[in-house]
Design a protein around this motif. Structure first.
Motif, mmCIF file in Angstrom:
data_model
loop_
_atom_site.group_PDB
_atom_site.id
_atom_site.type_symbol
_atom_site.label_atom_id
_atom_site.label_comp_id
_atom_site.label_asym_id
_atom_site.label_seq_id
_atom_site.Cartn_x
_atom_site.Cartn_y
_atom_site.Cartn_z
ATOM 1 N N LEU A 116 52.257 59.630 -46.545
ATOM 2 C CA LEU A 116 51.113 60.487 -46.947
ATOM 3 C C LEU A 116 52.134 61.846 -46.699
ATOM 4 O O LEU A 116 52.382 62.038 -45.748
ATOM 5 C CB LEU A 116 49.715 60.442 -46.665
ATOM 6 C CG LEU A 116 49.063 59.113 -46.667
ATOM 7 C CD1 LEU A 116 47.716 59.330 -46.116
ATOM 8 C CD2 LEU A 116 48.872 58.895 -48.101
ATOM 9 N N MET A 149 49.285 67.459 -49.893
ATOM 10 C CA MET A 149 48.316 67.654 -49.711
ATOM 11 C C MET A 149 47.716 69.378 -49.838
ATOM 12 O O MET A 149 46.819 69.928 -50.603
ATOM 13 C CB MET A 149 47.772 67.497 -48.679
ATOM 14 C CG MET A 149 47.693 65.833 -48.395
ATOM 15 S SD MET A 149 47.142 65.306 -46.808
ATOM 16 C CE MET A 149 46.857 63.696 -47.037
ATOM 17 N N ALA A 164 46.333 61.914 -52.368
ATOM 18 C CA ALA A 164 47.495 61.539 -51.459
ATOM 19 C C ALA A 164 47.533 60.223 -51.430
ATOM 20 O O ALA A 164 48.648 59.345 -51.300
ATOM 21 C CB ALA A 164 47.186 62.214 -49.950
ATOM 22 N N TYR A 209 45.318 64.938 -42.954
ATOM 23 C CA TYR A 209 46.138 63.941 -43.045
ATOM 24 C C TYR A 209 45.912 62.654 -41.978
ATOM 25 O O TYR A 209 46.056 61.406 -42.717
ATOM 26 C CB TYR A 209 47.511 64.550 -42.388
ATOM 27 C CG TYR A 209 48.496 63.272 -42.071
ATOM 28 C CD1 TYR A 209 49.476 62.888 -43.353
ATOM 29 C CD2 TYR A 209 49.067 63.210 -40.777
ATOM 30 C CE1 TYR A 209 50.331 61.635 -43.046
ATOM 31 C CE2 TYR A 209 50.080 62.062 -40.486
ATOM 32 C CZ TYR A 209 50.895 61.790 -41.598
ATOM 33 O OH TYR A 209 51.741 60.780 -41.498
#
Length: 366
Positions: free
Chosen positions: A92, A97, A200, A346
Motif C-alpha cells: 500500500l 494515498m 489503496a 496506512y
C-alpha cells in the motif's frame, strides 16, 4: 495550511427549515419536517448531530443468524500469520494515498471539487473518478442510483476464480458534510480517509494480480450523512434478492490522531458482530502491530445498514473512545492540517486488506 471556517461562504440551503419538535432530550430530538426538507436536514444540524429518517411503517429487525457467523469463527480459529498476505498489504502506497485524498478534498487544485455533499456536482465528479480508479485494478464497477437527487453509490466487483454464492464487502462513504451547510465540504477525514483506503486496496489488488475465492465488492456509498441512505438501499436490495454476505467492514474516519496519542484502531462497542470485531483486532496484531486497538462508541456508519438486516459486519475507526477530530463535520476537514495522520491511515488500511484476504481467500494470477 490553516484550517478554518470562512463566514463569507454561501450556504447550500439558505432558507430555514420548517421544523416541528415532537420530542426533546439532552442528546436527541424527534422532529417533523416537510418531506422535501427531510433529506437536507443535515445542513442545519450541529456537527456532532446526525439525522436519521424514520420509516413510515414498522420495519423488521433481523438478528445475525448463528450459522452465518460460523465462517468468521473458522477464520478466527485458524488465523495465522501469512507471509503472502504481509507482502500484499505492505505495498500500500502512502504517497498515492496523499494524492488520492487531495483529489477528493480539492486540495490538489486540479479536481475542482469544493464539496462532496450528496447533492453536489463535486460528489458526482468524485463518484466517476472513484469508479475509474477501481476499474483500473480489474474490477467491474457501476454507479448505482438509490434515490433521485443523490449522487450514486460506486459498487465495484471482483469475480471469484472458484464458484461462490457469498461475498465480502469492504466499504466507505465518499459523501461529505461541511459547517452548517457551507458550500465547502472537503471531507478529508470523514470520509475521504475511508475512501482513500478503498482506492489503496484496489490498487494493491491490481498490482499483485490477486484473484479471490469469494465474490468481493469494494463500495463507496453516498447518502451516509443523510442517514445511511445509499447503504440502506443497497443492503435491502441484496436482502430482497436472497444474497449471502460473509462479512462487511466499513471504514469511516481513519486518519485523525489526537495529540500525544498512539496510532490507533477503534472497533465498535455496540453496533456490529463481536466475532468480526475480534477478527479485525487479531489481524491488526499480525500485520499492523504499530496500532493500539481499542473500542469506541462512535457509531452508526454504513455497516449498520447490513447488520440490521442480519448480515455480519463491523467498522474500523480512528481511535478508541469518542470522536476527537476538531474538524468533524466542518469545512476545515482537510488533509493538510495538524493531526491528519497518513501513518495511521496506512496502518488501518493494511488491517482491512488483510481481513479481506483472510476471509475471502485468494491466489495470485500467473
Amino acid at each position: 495550511m490553516e484550517a478554518r471556517e470562512t463566514s463569507q461562504e454561501p450556504l447550500l440551503s439558505p432558507s430555514p427549515l420548517e421544523v416541528e419538535v415532537l420530542y426533546q432530550s439532552p442528546d436527541a430530538l424527534l422532529v417533523s419536517v416537510p418531506p422535501e426538507d427531510a433529506y437536507s436536514l443535515d445542513l442545519v444540524l450541529p456537527r456532532f448531530w446526525k439525522s436519521t429518517i424514520l420509516p413510515s411503517s414498522p420495519t423488521t429487525y433481523f438478528p445475525v443468524p448463528y450459522e452465518d457467523v460460523e465462517p468468521i469463527r473458522r477464520v478466527l480459529e485458524k488465523l495465522r500469520f501469512n507471509p503472502d498476505i504481509a507482502a500484499s498489504v505492505n505495498i500500500l502506497d502512502i504517497e498515492q494515498m496523499k494524492s488520492d485524498v487531495r483529489f477528493l478534498t480539492g486540495e490538489d487544485d486540479e479536481s475542482g471539487i469544493e464539496s462532496r455533499h450528496s447533492f453536489t456536482s463535486g460528489a458526482r465528479v468524485a463518484a466517476e473518478w472513484i469508479k475509474m480508479r477501481i476499474e483500473e485494478s480489474g474490477a467491474e464497477c457501476e454507479l448505482w442510483s438509490f434515490m433521485d437527487g443523490f449522487s450514486p453509490d460506486v459498487i465495484c466487483r471482483y469475480k471469484p476464480v472458484v464458484p461462490s454464492d457469498t461475498r465480502v464487502i469492504i466499504s466507505a462513504h465518499y459523501d461529505s458534510r461541511g459547517s452548517f451547510g457551507r458550500t465547502r465540504a472537503p471531507g478529508g477525514d470523514d470520509d475521504g480517509s475511508g475512501t482513500t483506503s478503498l482506492l489503496a486496496i484496489a490498487r494493491a489488488i491490481g498490482r499483485k494480480g490477486i484473484k479471490f475465492h469469494t465474490n468481493v465488492e469494494l463500495i463507496a456509498f453516498s447518502g451516509e450523512e443523510q442517514g445511511r441512505l445509499g447503504s440502506i438501499g443497497y443492503a435491502r436490495k441484496l436482502k430482497e434478492e436472497g444474497e449471502k454476505i460473509a462479512l462487511v467492514v466499513q471504514a469511516d474516519m481513519l486518519a485523525y490522531r489526537a495529540p500525544d496519542e498512539p496510532l490507533q484502531l477503534g472497533l465498535p462497542e455496540t453496533i456490529g458482530t463481536p466475532e468480526a470485531a475480534q477478527l479485525v483486532a487479531n489481524i491488526s496484531g499480525l500485520y499492523s502491530r504499530e496500532l493500539t486497538v481499542g473500542y469506541t462508541a462512535a457509531c452508526c456508519s454504513d455497516h449498520q445498514s447490513f447488520y440490521d438486516l442480519g448480515y455480519p459486519g463491523t467498522q474500523v475507526f480512528e481511535r478508541a473512545g469518542p470522536i476527537a477530530d476538531p474538524m468533524y463535520h466542518n469545512s476545515g476537514d482537510l488533509s493538510e492540517r495538524p493531526g491528519f495522520s497518513f501513518d495511521q491511515l496506512y496502518g488501518i488500511s493494511k488491517v482491512q486488506f488483510a481481513t479481506l484476504l483472510h476471509v475471502a481467500g485468494f491466489e495470485f494470477s500467473s
